[in-house]
Design an enzyme around this catalytic site. Sequence first.
Site, short mmCIF file in Angstrom:
data_model
loop_
_atom_site.label_atom_id
_atom_site.label_comp_id
_atom_site.label_asym_id
_atom_site.label_seq_id
_atom_site.Cartn_x
_atom_site.Cartn_y
_atom_site.Cartn_z
N TRP A 102 -32.01 65.30 -35.52
CA TRP A 102 -30.85 66.53 -35.91
C TRP A 102 -31.40 66.87 -36.73
CZ3 TRP A 102 -26.79 63.46 -34.34
CH2 TRP A 102 -27.02 62.75 -34.08
N ASP A 172 -30.14 67.17 -45.48
CA ASP A 172 -28.50 66.27 -44.48
C ASP A 172 -29.51 65.42 -45.45
OD1 ASP A 172 -27.73 65.13 -43.00
OD2 ASP A 172 -28.15 65.61 -41.09
N LYS A 196 -23.67 55.05 -43.50
CA LYS A 196 -24.83 54.44 -43.54
C LYS A 196 -25.14 53.44 -44.33
CE LYS A 196 -26.91 57.92 -39.72
NZ LYS A 196 -26.99 57.16 -38.87
#
Length: 361
Positions: A102, A172, A196
């Site tokens: 990511w 992030d 999540k």
Amino acid sequence: MSTVYNFNAGPAALPKAALEAAQKELLNFNNTGMSVMELSHRSKDYDAVHQQTKQLLKKLLSIPDTYDILFLQGGASLQFAMLPYNLLPQNKVGQYVLTGSWSEKALKEATLIGETNVLASTKDSNYSTIPDLKDAPFTDNDAYVHITSNNTIYGTQWKQFPSISHAPLVADMSSDILSKKIDVNQFGMIYAGAQKNLGPSGVTVVIVKKELVQQAQVEHVPTMLRYGTFADHDSLYNTPPTFGIYLLGKVLEWAESIGGLEKLEQVNEEKAKILYDTIDSSDGFYKGHAHPSSRSSMNVTFTLPNEELSKSFLSLAKERGFVGLNGHRSIGGCRASIYNAVPIEACMALRDLMNEFKSNN
């Protein structure tokens, strides 16, 4: 199936209490005769949901008044571009710390927009550790320093965030926000896809210093890619993901009811310890991907002695009601995502399954 243990990496498990509360109100929210999904985002009934959700997030994370809280769409993936569009001017450099897939994608998007640099990377160890930034080559031209706080694919996590004063630290936090106490003041900006730990897919939370929004040079940036657009209109410039924000609020209510971040962090550490102790006591039958010093409390990644045993283990797990234990296709093996809503009983059940499978093989 009577019992399901949901270890999906995302969209992931949601608190049962939040789902039951939403179920109860689904057809008639607040005596409106309508579902919250049917309400106008300009209505007083929805506005109450919107404001309460913001205030709960502010309270749980101790977010100062100097920050804007934005509800956006497009996931963290859109933030990979939105961040440099707003905070990476032509004469500055976006610094990126690579700790997994990511962060690589975040860097790739930013490179299309402005000047970037890889400040540190652990790619040579297949992202099994978190780098030390003590001797990192910072410059006076740094626009920001970007990190990914938790790496779902590789199972690593920042245990201590770098102390940076010369430029905003941007994180992030899609896969570990709300899982432990953090000092928001350390960051210029935090962003997170909700799917999540915060709620359902479709909502992205951005927590950003107001001064960064105000200083952004966005004359040539499309309106919908400006943080200021959403800050100025309280995330209501266009129709927001109203049901997602509503359910996010229900998750935050649940988090507050069980004791907030202190309780969540305690339980998350207990869950992770159950699984890591199982791996460490298996005499090498199970091997963790992450170095012990960098292990994630959200994503436990591990392998078995060979591919045949991995397939057999995953097949047995599926029969027993375990969902989402397959490792990411890029590294294989197994992955147990143990986000906030995954109960400790699920981790105990997985421990028992792992011990049983080892004994039989």
